[in-house]
Design a protein around this motif. Structure first.
Motif, PDB file in Angstrom:
ATOM      1  N   TRP A  37      -0.308  -4.977 -11.329  1.00 53.93           N
ATOM      2  CA  TRP A  37      -1.844  -4.711 -10.562  1.00 53.93           C
ATOM      3  C   TRP A  37      -1.865  -4.611  -9.012  1.00 53.93           C
ATOM      4  O   TRP A  37      -2.459  -3.740  -8.267  1.00 53.93           O
ATOM      5  CB  TRP A  37      -2.708  -6.231 -11.226  1.00 53.93           C
TER       6      TRP A  37
ATOM      7  N   GLN B 263      -1.466   4.825 -14.187  1.00 55.16           N
ATOM      8  CA  GLN B 263      -2.292   5.633 -12.835  1.00 55.16           C
ATOM      9  C   GLN B 263      -3.479   5.064 -13.196  1.00 55.16           C
ATOM     10  O   GLN B 263      -3.417   4.472 -12.046  1.00 55.16           O
ATOM     11  CB  GLN B 263      -1.848   6.650 -13.377  1.00 55.16           C
ATOM     12  N   LYS B 264      -3.890   4.518 -13.483  1.00 59.73           N
ATOM     13  CA  LYS B 264      -4.762   4.055 -13.257  1.00 59.73           C
ATOM     14  C   LYS B 264      -5.312   2.564 -12.998  1.00 59.73           C
ATOM     15  O   LYS B 264      -6.051   2.026 -12.258  1.00 59.73           O
ATOM     16  CB  LYS B 264      -6.058   4.276 -14.777  1.00 59.73           C
TER      17      LYS B 264
ATOM     18  N   GLN C 218      -3.363   1.472 -11.072  1.00 56.61           N
ATOM     19  CA  GLN C 218      -3.448   1.766  -9.844  1.00 56.61           C
ATOM     20  C   GLN C 218      -4.207   2.022  -8.897  1.00 56.61           C
ATOM     21  O   GLN C 218      -4.000   2.145  -7.376  1.00 56.61           O
ATOM     22  CB  GLN C 218      -2.041   2.472  -9.130  1.00 56.61           C
ATOM     23  N   GLU C 219      -4.609   2.445  -9.585  1.00 57.93           N
ATOM     24  CA  GLU C 219      -6.142   2.629  -8.641  1.00 57.93           C
ATOM     25  C   GLU C 219      -7.265   1.678  -9.330  1.00 57.93           C
ATOM     26  O   GLU C 219      -8.377   1.761  -8.634  1.00 57.93           O
ATOM     27  CB  GLU C 219      -7.031   3.456  -9.667  1.00 57.93           C
ATOM     28  N   GLU C 220      -6.361   0.262  -9.839  1.00 54.30           N
ATOM     29  CA  GLU C 220      -7.654  -1.064  -9.826  1.00 54.30           C
ATOM     30  C   GLU C 220      -8.648  -0.273 -10.708  1.00 54.30           C
ATOM     31  O   GLU C 220     -10.062  -1.150 -10.648  1.00 54.30           O
ATOM     32  CB  GLU C 220      -8.086  -1.080  -8.162  1.00 54.30           C
ATOM     33  N   ASN C 221      -8.186   0.639 -11.919  1.00 52.79           N
ATOM     34  CA  ASN C 221      -8.726  -0.056 -12.957  1.00 52.79           C
ATOM     35  C   ASN C 221      -8.768  -0.894 -14.135  1.00 52.79           C
ATOM     36  O   ASN C 221      -7.999  -1.181 -14.386  1.00 52.79           O
ATOM     37  CB  ASN C 221      -8.837   1.624 -13.640  1.00 52.79           C
TER      38      ASN C 221
ATOM     39  N   LYS D 259       1.897  -1.187  -5.476  1.00 50.45           N
ATOM     40  CA  LYS D 259       1.703   0.157  -5.841  1.00 50.45           C
ATOM     41  C   LYS D 259       2.587   1.092  -5.576  1.00 50.45           C
ATOM     42  O   LYS D 259       4.337   0.632  -5.241  1.00 50.45           O
ATOM     43  CB  LYS D 259       1.364   0.965  -4.644  1.00 50.45           C
TER      44      LYS D 259
ATOM     45  N   GLU E 123       0.516  -0.755   0.047  1.00 48.75           N
ATOM     46  CA  GLU E 123      -0.233   0.261   0.551  1.00 48.75           C
ATOM     47  C   GLU E 123       0.474   0.890  -0.233  1.00 48.75           C
ATOM     48  O   GLU E 123       0.536   2.156  -0.016  1.00 48.75           O
ATOM     49  CB  GLU E 123      -1.242  -0.084   1.241  1.00 48.75           C
TER      50      GLU E 123
END
Lengths: 251, 190
Positions: free
Chosen positions: B58, B11-12, B14-17, B61, A81
């Motif tokens: 995935w 970057q997306k 990283q946002e779990e897109n 981070k 995280e």
């Protein structure tokens, strides 16, 4: 400058240092300007080399397998995280923790079961056409057996699983790249005991040759299934396989 | 023209897109698989390597930032390291990596796929200008992940000269190839 340590740079680059030696070199690399410069040089010198690779076609179903495995929840994996400079990602390690989680064939079976029986956790259903994402969070039912199905003559592949749902045993079948059917043609799934086939169900694949179906297994008496097979039938009414067996596997 | 950059997609991710993950996957699947297959010579292992790479993208981070250079170069480095991990694992299990034929999947060309045919031809020409020994040591060092001592032993050359020989070969390659123009300032998309 520590010549002996500096001399380890190439073997570090190739993931050959282990344990204390590796830790020592990483510590050294942070402090040694010459090694940092050389490290950058090797990165630059090798940057083009991957493009020497001949174009290889990925195996059938690889995309689906990988995206399913990557995005499905894995409680054994703790997400990082916070920003990390974990060298295992940008430098090789001797045993990758991820490589121990190799794609499991049964995942596809679980995927199909999750789709059709509302089983599984965070199953990622991959649909080439509309790419729907379905997240299903219910209790996992028991998967007794999963087998890979493959065709000797075509690029068709599939997975069949026997899944217990409450008091019912279900046969879950997921297929890819089946030949399109014409007219009254269908595909039929058979459970085979000894030399006797039992018709488990009929299905028609989508326009991409993919299908995912579930059939309750409700045959009288006790059975010990030896194999599962899929045949391409002229009509949906065949009581025994009349067409070509396109895929089969022992159970 | 409206193409989402690798970094934006990353970057997306990283946002779990998942859509961004799939776009990135489609863009690099063939390159990463081909590179992994060249290193591992087994389609199953190559697939495992590619999966390891996307697992990291995935699930971890902050692995990549723009100060690490081009995303594609970074991604290939991560891929090579995943391959090397698998090579080591195979060696530990004393399983010889054998070259196998590969199943071919006839796919329609994906619009946003990194392609590199022209670059490969240019690189192959550059490689052909190296001596046989230079070609061998580059192969051993980069694609097989051999140690300097292994290379020295197999090529029967002094250990102290291995690094210099590899560097010389790679510098020559870079010079010959990049004289044609660095093709990788931007990814080539079909």
């Amino acid at each position: 400058m520590e010549p002996k340590t500096c001399g380890n740079l190439l073997d570090y680059y190739n993931g050959l240092l282990e344990g204390k030696e590796k830790d020592a070199f990483e510590k050294h690399l942070k402090q040694c300007d010459a090694c940092q410069e050389e490290w950058a040089e090797w990165q630059d010198l090798t940057a083009d080399l991957p493009y020497l690779s001949e174009e290889a076609q990925p195996p059938i179903g690889m995309k689906e397998r990988i995206l399913t495995n990557v995005t499905s929840s894995d409680s054994s994996f703790t997400r990082q995280e916070t920003e990390t400079v974990n060298k295992t990602d940008e430098n090789p390690t001797n045993i990758s923790p991820l490589s121990q989680r190799r794609p499991k064939p049964w995942l596809q079976g679980v995927l199909a079961a999750g789709l059709l029986l509302s089983l599984g956790t965070n199953a990622y259903l991959f649909n080439e056409n509309n790419k729907n994402e379905q997240v299903i969070q219910e209790q996992i039912n028991k998967t007794f057996k999963t087998v890979q199905l493959a065709s000797e003559e075509t690029e068709s592949t599939g997975v069949a699983s026997m899944v217990q749902e409450n008091d019912t045993m279900n046969l879950v079948v997921q297929t890819n790249n089946l030949t399109q059917v014409k007219g009254t043609e269908t595909y039929q799934v058979w459970l085979i005991e000894g030399d006797k086939p039992y018709r488990a169900g009929t299905f028609t694949p989508d326009e991409n040759g993919n299908g995912a179906v579930v059939f309750p297994v409700k045959f009288e008496g006790e059975h010990k299934w030896d194999a599962v097979a899929i045949s391409h039938e002229p009509t949906p009414n065949s009581k025994k396989p009349l067409g070509t067996i396109v895929m089969a596997s022992n159970l | 023209m409206g193409r989402t950059s690798d970094y934006e997609l990353y970057q997306k991710v990283q946002e779990e897109n998942k859509e961004a993950l799939e776009m990135l996957y489609d863009r690099y699947e063939k390159l990463l698989f081909s590179f992994s297959f060249k290193m591992l010579r087994q389609k199953e292992l190559a697939e495992e390597a590619v999966q390891d790479v996307f697992m990291k993208l995935w699930r971890k981070k902050g692995l990549y930032s723009e100060d690490k250079g081009k995303f594609s170069s970074w991604l290939l480095t991560v891929t090579r390291n995943a391959c090397i991990d698998l090579i080591r694992k195979q060696q530990k299990n004393e399983v010889e990596i054998l070259e196998k034929d590969i199943d071919h999947e006839r796919t329609e060309s994906v619009e946003e796929t990194v392609t590199w045919n022209e670059e490969r031809e240019g690189l192959k020409k550059a490689v052909s200008s190296l001596t046989e020994e230079q070609q061998d040591i580059v192969e051993m060092f980069y694609f097989k992940g051999y140690s300097q001592s292994d290379i020295a032993e197999r090529k029967n050359i002094p250990l102290g000269t291995v690094k210099g020989r590899i560097r010389l070969a790679l510098k020559h390659l870079k010079k010959i190839y990049r004289e044609r123009g660095d093709k990788y300032g931007t990814e080539n998309l079909r």
